[in-house]
Write a protein that holds these residues in place. Structure first.
Motif, mmCIF file in Angstrom:
data_model
loop_
_atom_site.group_PDB
_atom_site.id
_atom_site.type_symbol
_atom_site.label_atom_id
_atom_site.label_comp_id
_atom_site.label_asym_id
_atom_site.label_seq_id
_atom_site.Cartn_x
_atom_site.Cartn_y
_atom_site.Cartn_z
ATOM 1 N N THR A 60 28.777 -33.526 2.236
ATOM 2 C CA THR A 60 28.912 -34.741 1.430
ATOM 3 C C THR A 60 28.918 -35.964 2.340
ATOM 4 O OG1 THR A 60 31.320 -34.445 1.433
ATOM 5 C CG2 THR A 60 30.111 -33.659 -0.483
ATOM 6 N N THR A 61 28.096 -36.930 2.017
ATOM 7 C CA THR A 61 27.894 -38.110 2.849
ATOM 8 C C THR A 61 28.418 -39.372 2.175
ATOM 9 O OG1 THR A 61 25.718 -38.550 1.896
ATOM 10 C CG2 THR A 61 25.809 -37.060 3.811
ATOM 11 N N VAL A 62 28.361 -40.460 2.909
ATOM 12 C CA VAL A 62 28.741 -41.752 2.342
ATOM 13 C C VAL A 62 27.841 -42.089 1.150
ATOM 14 C CG1 VAL A 62 28.909 -44.229 2.791
ATOM 15 C CG2 VAL A 62 29.657 -42.595 4.537
ATOM 16 N N ALA A 63 26.558 -41.791 1.279
ATOM 17 C CA ALA A 63 25.626 -42.065 0.177
ATOM 18 C C ALA A 63 26.029 -41.302 -1.079
ATOM 19 C CB ALA A 63 24.207 -41.687 0.584
ATOM 20 N N HIS A 64 26.440 -40.050 -0.899
ATOM 21 C CA HIS A 64 26.868 -39.232 -2.044
ATOM 22 C C HIS A 64 28.027 -39.889 -2.773
ATOM 23 C CE1 HIS A 64 28.106 -35.643 -4.322
ATOM 24 N NE2 HIS A 64 29.336 -35.959 -3.976
ATOM 25 N N TYR A 65 28.990 -40.410 -2.028
ATOM 26 C CA TYR A 65 30.173 -40.967 -2.671
ATOM 27 C C TYR A 65 29.963 -42.400 -3.151
ATOM 28 C CZ TYR A 65 32.891 -36.823 -1.918
ATOM 29 O OH TYR A 65 33.353 -35.542 -1.991
ATOM 30 N N TYR A 69 30.863 -43.172 -6.867
ATOM 31 C CA TYR A 69 31.703 -44.317 -7.232
ATOM 32 C C TYR A 69 31.013 -45.173 -8.296
ATOM 33 C CZ TYR A 69 33.872 -48.921 -6.844
ATOM 34 O OH TYR A 69 34.474 -50.133 -7.130
ATOM 35 N N LEU A 70 29.715 -45.427 -8.123
ATOM 36 C CA LEU A 70 28.990 -46.250 -9.094
ATOM 37 C C LEU A 70 28.975 -45.586 -10.462
ATOM 38 C CD1 LEU A 70 25.968 -47.479 -6.935
ATOM 39 C CD2 LEU A 70 27.987 -48.775 -7.623
ATOM 40 N N GLU A 71 28.774 -44.276 -10.490
ATOM 41 C CA GLU A 71 28.805 -43.555 -11.762
ATOM 42 C C GLU A 71 30.202 -43.622 -12.386
ATOM 43 O OE1 GLU A 71 27.945 -39.049 -13.518
ATOM 44 O OE2 GLU A 71 27.537 -39.534 -11.413
ATOM 45 N N TYR A 72 31.219 -43.577 -11.546
ATOM 46 C CA TYR A 72 32.604 -43.589 -12.016
ATOM 47 C C TYR A 72 32.978 -44.928 -12.646
ATOM 48 C CZ TYR A 72 37.742 -43.292 -11.762
ATOM 49 O OH TYR A 72 39.075 -43.294 -12.053
ATOM 50 N N ILE A 73 32.553 -46.047 -12.016
ATOM 51 C CA ILE A 73 32.990 -47.362 -12.500
ATOM 52 C C ILE A 73 32.097 -47.931 -13.583
ATOM 53 C CG2 ILE A 73 34.085 -47.935 -10.309
ATOM 54 C CD1 ILE A 73 31.724 -49.834 -9.772
ATOM 55 N N GLN A 74 30.832 -47.535 -13.616
ATOM 56 C CA GLN A 74 29.935 -48.156 -14.589
ATOM 57 C C GLN A 74 30.302 -47.770 -16.019
ATOM 58 O OE1 GLN A 74 26.116 -47.104 -12.749
ATOM 59 N NE2 GLN A 74 25.689 -49.271 -12.554
ATOM 60 N N ASN A 75 30.469 -46.507 -16.282
ATOM 61 C CA ASN A 75 30.991 -46.054 -17.578
ATOM 62 C C ASN A 75 30.325 -46.774 -18.756
ATOM 63 O OD1 ASN A 75 32.575 -44.558 -19.311
ATOM 64 N ND2 ASN A 75 34.293 -46.007 -19.252
ATOM 65 N N GLY A 76 29.021 -46.756 -18.741
ATOM 66 C CA GLY A 76 28.297 -47.358 -19.853
ATOM 67 C C GLY A 76 27.939 -48.821 -19.678
ATOM 68 N N ARG A 77 28.414 -49.471 -18.648
ATOM 69 C CA ARG A 77 28.058 -50.885 -18.428
ATOM 70 C C ARG A 77 27.311 -51.024 -17.101
ATOM 71 N NH1 ARG A 77 31.225 -53.622 -14.764
ATOM 72 N NH2 ARG A 77 33.178 -52.644 -14.123
ATOM 73 N N ALA A 78 26.398 -51.951 -17.057
ATOM 74 C CA ALA A 78 25.574 -52.140 -15.867
ATOM 75 C C ALA A 78 26.240 -53.132 -14.914
ATOM 76 C CB ALA A 78 24.195 -52.644 -16.267
ATOM 77 N N LEU A 79 26.169 -52.822 -13.631
ATOM 78 C CA LEU A 79 26.661 -53.760 -12.630
ATOM 79 C C LEU A 79 25.646 -54.870 -12.429
ATOM 80 C CD1 LEU A 79 28.141 -51.483 -9.810
ATOM 81 C CD2 LEU A 79 29.394 -52.884 -11.420
ATOM 82 N N GLN A 80 26.096 -55.975 -11.885
ATOM 83 C CA GLN A 80 25.183 -57.061 -11.573
ATOM 84 C C GLN A 80 24.197 -56.606 -10.499
ATOM 85 O OE1 GLN A 80 27.540 -60.452 -10.501
ATOM 86 N NE2 GLN A 80 28.093 -60.915 -12.609
ATOM 87 N N ARG A 81 22.992 -57.165 -10.549
ATOM 88 C CA ARG A 81 21.956 -56.754 -9.597
ATOM 89 C C ARG A 81 22.364 -57.016 -8.159
ATOM 90 N NH1 ARG A 81 16.348 -59.302 -11.232
ATOM 91 N NH2 ARG A 81 17.683 -61.129 -11.500
ATOM 92 N N SER A 82 23.113 -58.102 -7.945
ATOM 93 C CA SER A 82 23.535 -58.429 -6.583
ATOM 94 C C SER A 82 24.441 -57.343 -6.016
ATOM 95 C CB SER A 82 24.261 -59.777 -6.562
ATOM 96 O OG SER A 82 25.374 -59.761 -7.436
ATOM 97 N N ALA A 83 25.335 -56.793 -6.858
ATOM 98 C CA ALA A 83 26.228 -55.731 -6.405
ATOM 99 C C ALA A 83 25.449 -54.464 -6.112
ATOM 100 C CB ALA A 83 27.298 -55.476 -7.456
ATOM 101 N N LEU A 84 24.518 -54.111 -6.981
ATOM 102 C CA LEU A 84 23.708 -52.921 -6.757
ATOM 103 C C LEU A 84 22.869 -53.051 -5.494
ATOM 104 C CD1 LEU A 84 22.518 -52.208 -10.420
ATOM 105 C CD2 LEU A 84 24.221 -50.941 -9.101
ATOM 106 N N PHE A 85 22.393 -54.247 -5.213
ATOM 107 C CA PHE A 85 21.605 -54.488 -4.000
ATOM 108 C C PHE A 85 22.452 -54.225 -2.753
ATOM 109 C CE2 PHE A 85 20.242 -57.299 -0.559
ATOM 110 C CZ PHE A 85 18.893 -56.961 -0.457
ATOM 111 N N ILE A 86 23.711 -54.687 -2.780
ATOM 112 C CA ILE A 86 24.594 -54.486 -1.621
ATOM 113 C C ILE A 86 24.901 -53.007 -1.432
ATOM 114 C CG2 ILE A 86 26.902 -54.931 -0.690
ATOM 115 C CD1 ILE A 86 26.772 -57.669 -2.076
ATOM 116 N N TYR A 87 25.183 -52.286 -2.535
ATOM 117 C CA TYR A 87 25.469 -50.852 -2.411
ATOM 118 C C TYR A 87 24.243 -50.096 -1.901
ATOM 119 C CZ TYR A 87 30.042 -51.146 -4.620
ATOM 120 O OH TYR A 87 31.359 -51.418 -4.874
ATOM 121 N N LYS A 88 23.068 -50.527 -2.307
ATOM 122 C CA LYS A 88 21.844 -49.899 -1.814
ATOM 123 C C LYS A 88 21.698 -50.114 -0.313
ATOM 124 C CE LYS A 88 16.876 -49.641 -2.793
ATOM 125 N NZ LYS A 88 15.768 -50.183 -3.639
ATOM 126 N N ALA A 89 22.028 -51.332 0.149
ATOM 127 C CA ALA A 89 21.965 -51.627 1.582
ATOM 128 C C ALA A 89 23.000 -50.812 2.352
ATOM 129 C CB ALA A 89 22.187 -53.119 1.809
#
Length: 377
Positions: A60-65, A69-89
């Motif tokens: 299990t890697t940092v990418a896995h978690y 984490y994103l699946e855990y917090i989103q719970n039916g709502r979308a995060l802002q694109r800026s936040a998703l961009f940072i997590y992708k980076a």
């Protein structure tokens, strides 16, 4: 205990039930894989029950978690694109590292690399803060035996060890009225300019609205009796929905609104792209020869300071600006010594004016009493 069941499809399902834990299940192509999965999950649950924590599963890697984490917090709502961009980076940078092998060495190298790229300390601190949320999720929700404070410790070292400022540069670039006038003059000879930037700048100065809020206002949301407008989905520090807010429009702002409506009964009041407004402002600033990197958003700082100078109180200014707490709002106040002296002089002037009115009223009452006494004679 685990139960292994062969499904009609030919796959094998492992279901693990342990007291104090939610049931865990998985579907596998072979019975051996299902048994291995059940054995590993039972071991992890037993470890959590005994120590409160468990070792990170192999592989299990940092990418896995980050994904977990994103699946855990989103719970039916979308995060802002800026936040998703940072997590992708962050996944690109740390994704292949095992979650339990992530160390201060990795984070220090990250800070130094971002520093060499010319990234500001406040941006690096924001990236580490988001990584910290992932690590805390791993510790608190997935019960992994890792250091949940690792990214926070690295973030706190940015200023001391890496000599970077972690406060926003916004407070240093509040435009002066002379600078705003110089910027507006750049549009005097631009007949083909599609955006009426002088009016938009003035409206921002009279309302403290962000450019996205200004460009999102619609005629249908105006209240002509109360001289107010609804800002839809206004930015909020925690809530992402149901943030519509009714905001008063002071006389100068209302006059600009009426000019822009010009008989229209629906549609956007300022039919412009927010990014185009920001870009146009920056180009005009450069054309005016203004060296300080003031941006359109910095007009908001000046507007809020002007509101306080007018005598508006904190709740009134907060309604105009949309801030929810004083700690955030005070970053936008730029009170100077001269402002205090001016306010004190105004208070004294009002006090003297009130005293003069009271003296005149007393004299008038005395004169009326004297006249009434004479008439009775």
């Amino acid at each position: 205990m685990a139960s292994i069941q062969k499904l009609p499809s030919g796959s094998w399902r492992a279901l693990i039930r342990v007291k104090g834990h939610k049931p865990v299940s998985g579907t596998f192509s072979t019975k051996r894989l299902a048994l291995d999965f059940a054995e590993e999950k039972e071991r992890q649950m037993e470890e959590v029950r005994a120590t409160g924590k468990m070792a990170a599963p192999d592989g299990t890697t940092v990418a896995h978690y980050i994904d977990d984490y994103l699946e855990y917090i989103q719970n039916g709502r979308a995060l802002q694109r800026s936040a998703l961009f940072i997590y992708k980076a962050l996944k690109r940078r740390f994704g292949k590292i095992r979650i339990d092998k992530l160390s201060m060495h990795h984070l220090t190298a990250f800070i130094e690399d971002r520093k060499r790229e010319g990234v500001q300390g406040v941006t690096i601190a924001g990236d580490l803060s988001m990584l910290s949320s992932v690590l805390r999720h791993c510790s608190e929700n997935r019960h992994l035996n890792i250091d949940p404070d690792l990214a926070d410790t690295a973030r706190k070292s940015i200023k001391k060890d890496h000599k970077l400022r972690i406060k926003s540069r916004e407070v240093e670039c509040v435009p002066t009225q002379a600078e705003l006038d110089a910027i507006k003059r750049q549009y005097d000879d631009k007949q083909r300019q599609q955006i009426n930037m002088p009016a938009v700048i003035d409206f921002a100065l009279h309302t403290s609205m962000r450019q996205a809020e200004i460009c999102g206002l619609v005629i249908e949301d105006l209240n002509r009796e109360e001289k107010s407008v609804v800002i839809r989905k206004r930015k909020h520090p925690t809530e992402k929905e149901f943030n519509d807010e009714i905001v008063p429009l002071l006389p100068n702002a209302w006059a600009i609104i009426e000019d822009f409506i010009d008989g229209r009964s629906s549609g956007f009041i300022f039919p412009y792209n927010p990014k185009s407004v920001s870009t146009s402002y920056t180009r005009a600033r450069e054309s005016a020869g203004i060296k300080r990197p003031t941006r359109f958003h910095d007009i908001r700082h000046k507007a809020i300071s002007d509101f306080f100078a007018m005598g508006l109180n904190i709740p009134q200014v907060a309604l105009m600006s949309g801030h929810k707490d004083w700690q955030t709002l005070k970053r936008y106040t730029h009170t100077k010594a001269a402002d205090v002296h001016t306010a004190y002089a105004n208070i004294n002037d009002k006090r003297d004016e009130n005293k003069s009115i009271n003296d005149n009223m007393t004299l008038l009452m005395a004169q009326m009493a004297e006249l009434m006494a004479r008439s009775e004679k």
